[in-house]
Design an enzyme around this catalytic site. Structure first.
Site, PDB file in Angstrom:
ATOM      1  N   HIS A 165     -36.537  41.626  -8.586  1.00 31.33           N
ATOM      2  CA  HIS A 165     -36.189  42.886  -9.243  1.00 31.33           C
ATOM      3  C   HIS A 165     -36.115  43.993  -8.210  1.00 31.33           C
ATOM      4  CE1 HIS A 165     -36.281  46.267 -12.062  1.00 31.33           C
ATOM      5  NE2 HIS A 165     -35.836  45.403 -12.940  1.00 31.33           N
ATOM      6  N   ASP A 192     -34.870  38.911 -17.691  1.00 31.58           N
ATOM      7  CA  ASP A 192     -33.765  38.048 -18.110  1.00 31.58           C
ATOM      8  C   ASP A 192     -34.159  36.582 -18.244  1.00 31.58           C
ATOM      9  OD1 ASP A 192     -31.687  40.095 -18.051  1.00 31.58           O
ATOM     10  OD2 ASP A 192     -31.998  40.087 -15.889  1.00 31.58           O
TER      11      ASP A 192
END
Length: 372
Positions: free
Chosen positions: A258, A309
């Protein structure tokens, strides 16, 4: 190339809507764990993001009533979705065009008062689930299902999508997924929406800009590719060999790492819990087990963390949502945050107009065309 490429770690605005601090995510001062552990409704979170305080029961009842009254879409909008569904367009292109069309059919779309913008916000937020469910069914040759005003946001969407009421567990899981995706500080699509809002254009233009930004492969769509990966791994029958081949080929493993979080994405914990609860004892449990194998391997080999996700792919699959509209679900949830940021930008506006650093040649001499 300067250190500011991508504007990494640069502060572009002040906001009271959400914050990412010390690998924790909060909405208007509330850690997301508060919503997860207390079974908050997505409607409560929308209200919080737009108003910066939690609603009383009376306020929530009124807010829910206003949303439900706006669930339905017109025959003209449905016909537009039908035409687009036959053209094999990208699902996000369909959403972008149809949300823009909502502004065409709203005679008050150009009104820019705070009250008018709030009414427009309600309309957009309420109709996006109906647009997505209608598109999902029409492209399969199925008849769209009218929304039910007696159902909440999450339950109504699943009903319109599948044509039957979902279990309490399914509704709770989907409600939590919507909350976890609702806002995420100044990501690319939110920043795009705020830039557009700063020009004082209408809210439909702002959220259409955000949808177009989310469509990009570097922003939305990762959970779709996670599920494609899980399907490929299941087909190969060997998780480690599949992943090692990917790594050796310098290919990205979707759903990991991320831009902001360093040690953990706080949202993935709850999605992992929901993926387990939804799949346990069912044929879909293999997707949860495969996900765990992938997570363990990538943590060990690359030291990367799973992001929001990764497990959302399994959650959406179990809820019978086709993988190629996963990004539409992301947009449906994030619409609440986009609208909050548009409202905030317009209430204390200043045109967002950054400068660029020129990195080309200088002091060149113009040569007439007959001498070039």
């Amino acid at each position: 190339m300067t250190d500011s490429m991508g504007l990494k770690d640069m502060i572009a605005c002040d906001t009271r809507i959400s914050a990412i601090e010390n690998d924790e995510l909060s909405y208007a001062g509330y850690n997301i764990s508060e919503f997860m552990e207390n079974n908050a409704s997505f409607e409560e979170v929308i209200y919080l993001l737009w108003n910066l305080h939690l609603p009383t029961q009376i306020e929530l009842n009124h807010f829910e009533e206003r949303l439900r009254q706006e669930y339905a879409i017109s025959d003209a909008v449905e016909q537009c979705i039908l035409i687009q569904s036959r053209k094999h367009l990208h699902p996000m292109s369909v959403l972008r065009s149809t949300v823009s069309l909502l502004g065409v059919y709203n005679i008050h779309a150009e009104e820019n008062s705070i009250e008018a913008m709030y009414d427009q916000s309600i309309q957009i937020m309420a109709k996006v689930p109906t647009i997505i469910a209608t598109f999902a069914r029409l492209r399969q040759g199925l008849t769209p299902i009218a929304p039910r005003e007696d159902l909440g946001f999450a339950a109504n969407f699943l009903y319109m999508l599948k044509g039957e009421e979902s279990s309490e567990l399914e509704v709770r899981a989907f409600n939590k997924a919507l909350i976890l995706h609702a806002d995420h500080e100044l990501n690319a699509s939110t920043f795009a929406a705020r830039v557009t809002a700063s020009t004082l254009t209408d809210i439909y233009s702002c959220v259409t800009t955000a949808i177009g930004t989310l469509k990009g492969s570097l922003h939305g769509g990762a959970n779709e590719r996670v599920f494609d990966m899980l399907m490929d791994i299941r087909e190969s029958g060997d998780t480690e060999s599949y992943l090692r081949q990917k790594l050796d080929s310098k290919k990205k493993i979707m759903g990991f790492g991320h831009r902001v979080y360093k040690t953990v994405d706080p949202r993935q914990k709850y999605l992992k819990e929901m993926a387990l609860a939804l799949t346990q004892g069912t044929d879909d449990e293999e997707f949860y087990n495969l996900s765990q194998e992938v997570e363990e391997f990538i943590r060990h080999e690359k030291g990367l963390i799973p992001n929001v996700d990764f497990y959302s792919a399994t959650v959406y699959h179990v809820l019978r949502i086709d993988s190629d509209i996963f990004t539409l679900i992301f947009a449906m949830s994030r619409m609440s945050g986009w609208i909050a940021h548009v409202q905030e930008q317009k209430k204390n506006n200043k045109l967002i107009r950054p400068r660029s650093h020129y990195a080309g040649q200088r002091d060149l001499v113009y040569m007439p065309i007959n001498r070039r």
